[in-house]
Design a protein around this motif. Structure first.
Motif, PDB file in Angstrom:
ATOM      1  N   ASN A 200     -36.025 -29.780  62.306  1.00  9.82           N
ATOM      2  CA  ASN A 200     -35.788 -28.373  61.989  1.00  9.82           C
ATOM      3  C   ASN A 200     -37.010 -27.910  61.193  1.00  9.82           C
ATOM      4  OD1 ASN A 200     -35.117 -26.030  60.390  1.00  9.82           O
ATOM      5  ND2 ASN A 200     -32.965 -26.390  60.856  1.00  9.82           N
ATOM      6  N   PRO A 201     -37.890 -27.098  61.789  1.00  8.11           N
ATOM      7  CA  PRO A 201     -39.158 -26.787  61.126  1.00  8.11           C
ATOM      8  C   PRO A 201     -39.006 -25.971  59.849  1.00  8.11           C
ATOM      9  CG  PRO A 201     -38.894 -25.422  63.077  1.00  8.11           C
ATOM     10  CD  PRO A 201     -37.780 -26.432  63.096  1.00  8.11           C
ATOM     11  N   LEU A 202     -37.977 -25.129  59.770  1.00  6.81           N
ATOM     12  CA  LEU A 202     -37.788 -24.336  58.553  1.00  6.81           C
ATOM     13  C   LEU A 202     -37.347 -25.217  57.389  1.00  6.81           C
ATOM     14  CD1 LEU A 202     -37.775 -21.694  57.040  1.00  6.81           C
ATOM     15  CD2 LEU A 202     -35.511 -21.197  58.001  1.00  6.81           C
ATOM     16  N   LYS A 203     -36.463 -26.166  57.649  1.00  9.00           N
ATOM     17  CA  LYS A 203     -36.062 -27.091  56.583  1.00  9.00           C
ATOM     18  C   LYS A 203     -37.256 -27.917  56.113  1.00  9.00           C
ATOM     19  CE  LYS A 203     -31.156 -27.603  57.770  1.00  9.00           C
ATOM     20  NZ  LYS A 203     -30.093 -28.564  58.189  1.00  9.00           N
ATOM     21  N   LEU A 204     -38.090 -28.337  57.045  1.00  9.40           N
ATOM     22  CA  LEU A 204     -39.286 -29.092  56.679  1.00  9.40           C
ATOM     23  C   LEU A 204     -40.217 -28.235  55.833  1.00  9.40           C
ATOM     24  CD1 LEU A 204     -40.961 -31.700  56.985  1.00  9.40           C
ATOM     25  CD2 LEU A 204     -41.930 -30.708  59.083  1.00  9.40           C
ATOM     26  N   LEU A 205     -40.427 -27.000  56.258  1.00 12.26           N
ATOM     27  CA  LEU A 205     -41.324 -26.087  55.548  1.00 12.26           C
ATOM     28  C   LEU A 205     -40.840 -25.813  54.127  1.00 12.26           C
ATOM     29  CD1 LEU A 205     -43.832 -24.165  55.877  1.00 12.26           C
ATOM     30  CD2 LEU A 205     -42.187 -22.377  56.467  1.00 12.26           C
ATOM     31  N   LEU A 206     -39.553 -25.548  53.977  1.00  9.51           N
ATOM     32  CA  LEU A 206     -39.020 -25.261  52.649  1.00  9.51           C
ATOM     33  C   LEU A 206     -39.068 -26.485  51.744  1.00  9.51           C
ATOM     34  CD1 LEU A 206     -36.017 -22.934  53.576  1.00  9.51           C
ATOM     35  CD2 LEU A 206     -38.256 -22.275  52.669  1.00  9.51           C
ATOM     36  N   SER A 207     -39.012 -27.662  52.342  1.00 12.08           N
ATOM     37  CA  SER A 207     -39.189 -28.886  51.547  1.00 12.08           C
ATOM     38  C   SER A 207     -40.627 -29.004  51.062  1.00 12.08           C
ATOM     39  CB  SER A 207     -38.802 -30.110  52.376  1.00 12.08           C
ATOM     40  OG  SER A 207     -37.423 -30.092  52.681  1.00 12.08           O
ATOM     41  N   TYR A 208     -41.578 -28.634  51.908  1.00  8.98           N
ATOM     42  CA  TYR A 208     -42.981 -28.607  51.474  1.00  8.98           C
ATOM     43  C   TYR A 208     -43.156 -27.612  50.325  1.00  8.98           C
ATOM     44  CZ  TYR A 208     -44.451 -31.056  55.802  1.00  8.98           C
ATOM     45  OH  TYR A 208     -44.642 -31.958  56.824  1.00  8.98           O
ATOM     46  N   LYS A 209     -42.473 -26.475  50.418  1.00 13.73           N
ATOM     47  CA  LYS A 209     -42.533 -25.483  49.343  1.00 13.73           C
ATOM     48  C   LYS A 209     -42.045 -26.088  48.036  1.00 13.73           C
ATOM     49  CE  LYS A 209     -40.515 -21.033  47.907  1.00 13.73           C
ATOM     50  NZ  LYS A 209     -39.674 -19.872  48.319  1.00 13.73           N
ATOM     51  N   SER A 210     -40.949 -26.805  48.095  1.00 13.86           N
ATOM     52  CA  SER A 210     -40.412 -27.450  46.899  1.00 13.86           C
ATOM     53  C   SER A 210     -41.390 -28.483  46.339  1.00 13.86           C
ATOM     54  CB  SER A 210     -39.072 -28.112  47.227  1.00 13.86           C
ATOM     55  OG  SER A 210     -38.554 -28.793  46.112  1.00 13.86           O
ATOM     56  N   LEU A 211     -42.051 -29.220  47.227  1.00 15.12           N
ATOM     57  CA  LEU A 211     -43.014 -30.237  46.791  1.00 15.12           C
ATOM     58  C   LEU A 211     -44.169 -29.627  46.011  1.00 15.12           C
ATOM     59  CD1 LEU A 211     -43.342 -32.634  49.882  1.00 15.12           C
ATOM     60  CD2 LEU A 211     -42.183 -33.079  47.715  1.00 15.12           C
ATOM     61  N   ILE A 212     -44.714 -28.495  46.493  1.00 16.74           N
ATOM     62  CA  ILE A 212     -45.865 -27.926  45.782  1.00 16.74           C
ATOM     63  C   ILE A 212     -45.446 -27.329  44.448  1.00 16.74           C
ATOM     64  CG2 ILE A 212     -47.080 -27.484  47.961  1.00 16.74           C
ATOM     65  CD1 ILE A 212     -46.708 -24.425  47.256  1.00 16.74           C
ATOM     66  N   GLN A 213     -44.257 -26.772  44.399  1.00 18.83           N
ATOM     67  CA  GLN A 213     -43.801 -26.213  43.126  1.00 18.83           C
ATOM     68  C   GLN A 213     -43.590 -27.315  42.091  1.00 18.83           C
ATOM     69  OE1 GLN A 213     -40.540 -23.899  44.901  1.00 18.83           O
ATOM     70  NE2 GLN A 213     -41.548 -22.025  44.229  1.00 18.83           N
ATOM     71  N   LYS A 214     -43.060 -28.454  42.528  1.00 17.68           N
ATOM     72  CA  LYS A 214     -42.896 -29.590  41.626  1.00 17.68           C
ATOM     73  C   LYS A 214     -44.244 -30.154  41.189  1.00 17.68           C
ATOM     74  CE  LYS A 214     -38.413 -30.995  43.479  1.00 17.68           C
ATOM     75  NZ  LYS A 214     -37.690 -32.022  44.297  1.00 17.68           N
TER      76      LYS A 214
END
Length: 445
Positions: A200-214
């Protein structure tokens, strides 16, 4: 009705988000705030898709850089959330035989390995960070639509096995294909690689978003980057009333790049519409009649390819090229063309309702391969041609290396700027002609 076309329009800010199946099951959450005042960074990344977010992640976590990501809309707007979620060991349009003919055997081997490494990299990211993105079974089937296409597949398979030493590949004859994978008319066998998967590309993308914020990266959403200028060694962009400065800039908008930011890129890619349908969940009877016994990703060998996979909830995703001109993208006839193609591929689904339909732009380079390039401390990635889910991870790492002053492999995909399209604003006419020739070719061959 959307008429947005990045070939002509200045930017995508304020355009409608895709009404995708992905967005129907995953919330985008609240956008990060735009910058309120001037800020200084080591690197400014423009574009909040796969490439932009992962470039920032690697810069922050492996190269100790102070980074910000500037996204014109909200993470989840662009191609990274509109695609089919195919993580493939490829990018651009050049096959292995074409790469060898164009660059020579040694260079083709190294580029091929970069594509393979991309799948491994994104798979490792998912595993290491326990990303929940509905990752499906490993495997990618390229299905021959004619005997001629089957012969070409076999030639590429032999080359990849014997010269490139790829032991993940195998040929599946048509009887085995129909018995164990999928029943579709006019198939002539397939080449399968165990190195590919669906997400699911959107779930993957939003996980990347979380990674950069962390990781401490500053993310600015609803923030259109404008007026890229340079004074001395410092680049500056205007975002609303704030000015962001850095010694280095990465432009990662791919087909959604803004003409307000870096006009040099305007003529170096052709944005092409790709459209996707998702059906209602298939019944047990429909699964039996279609012969769909796998959740592996599949694509045919037509010039204008169709691609499909069974989703975790047994919906069928089916995609292909959309309208040529942006002004036509929402016209019902293009949805009907794709529905006709789906029903031709799966005749037993002629009465199956498609509950979702959306489209988005991919970026094609004139020479049919991606370009990840850095000059004068401005780096960009362009030309994935629809294969960015996996390769974006490898491209992002190479971009981070480039702007950190490290060397990258001496390969055409990293060392040459994307060539310009001649008469770029007239490219749609050429695309229209190419599509019609491709349709004829696919019928004959």
């Amino acid at each position: 009705m959307s008429t947005y076309d990045p070939l002509y329009q200045a930017h995508c800010q304020g355009e409608a988000f895709a009404s995708s199946y992905w967005a129907s099951t995953t919330s985008l959450g609240q956008p990060a705030a735009p910058p309120l005042n001037d800020q200084e960074y080591d690197v400014i990344v423009i574009g909040g898709g796969f490439t932009g977010l992962l470039s920032a992640f690697y810069l922050a976590t492996e190269f100790n850089q102070k980074v910000c990501v500037v996204e014109a809309n909200q993470v989840g707007f662009g191609a990274s959330a509109r695609n089919a979620g195919f993580a493939l060991p490829s990018s651009g349009r050049l096959g292995v035989l074409q790469m060898s003919k164009t660059w020579g055997e040694e260079t083709a081997q190294q580029v091929y390995q970069e594509y393979q490494s991309a799948v491994t990299r994104v798979s490792d990211l998912i595993e290491r960070h326990q990303i929940k993105c509905d990752k499906q079974a490993m495997g990618y089937l390229k299905i021959a639509h004619s005997q001629s296409a089957s012969d070409t597949l076999k030639s590429g398979l032999a080359y990849s096995q014997n010269v490139l030493k790829d032991n993940s590949l195998s040929f599946i004859n048509n009887d085995e294909l129909q018995a164990n994978y999928i029943k579709t008319p006019n198939s002539f066998g397939a080449v399968r690689t165990s190195h590919g998967f669906g997400v699911n590309p959107l779930k993957l993308l939003l996980s990347y978003k979380s990674l950069i914020q962390k990781a401490g990266v500053h993310l600015y959403e609803k923030s259109l980057a404008q007026q890229l200028t340079k004074k001395g060694q410092i680049y500056s962009i205007k975002v609303n009333e704030a000015r962001l400065t850095a010694k280095k800039v990465i432009i990662a908008g791919n087909a959604y790049n803004s003409k307000h930011t870096y006009s040099t890129l305007d003529s170096r890619y052709l944005p092409i519409l790709s459209s996707i349908l998702v059906t209602r969940p298939l019944t047990r009877s429909e699964l039996e009649t279609t012969g769909l016994k796998t959740h592996q990703v599949m694509m045919d060998t037509r010039t204008l390819k169709y691609y499909y996979r069974l989703l975790p909830d047994n919906r069928l995703l089916f995609g292909g090229r959309g309208a040529v001109f942006g002004k036509d993208q929402d016209k019902i006839k293009y949805r009907r063309h794709l529905e006709t193609a789906l029903k031709h591929s799966f005749p037993s689904l002629k009465s199956c309702v498609c509950e979702y339909n959306w489209h988005g732009y991919i970026a094609a380079a004139l020479d049919d391969h991606p370009h990840i390039y850095c000059e004068d401390n401005i780096a960009y990635a362009i030309g994935y041609c629809g294969s960015g889910v996996a390769f974006s991870a490898q491209a992002a790492y190479r971009l981070a290396q480039m702007v950190s002053g490290l060397s990258v492999p001496n390969l055409p995909i990293y060392q040459t700027p994307a060539p310009r399209f001649p008469f770029a604003t007239l490219s749609r006419l050429g695309q229209y002609g190419f599509y019609n020739l491709a349709i004829l070719k696919d019928r004959l061959y």
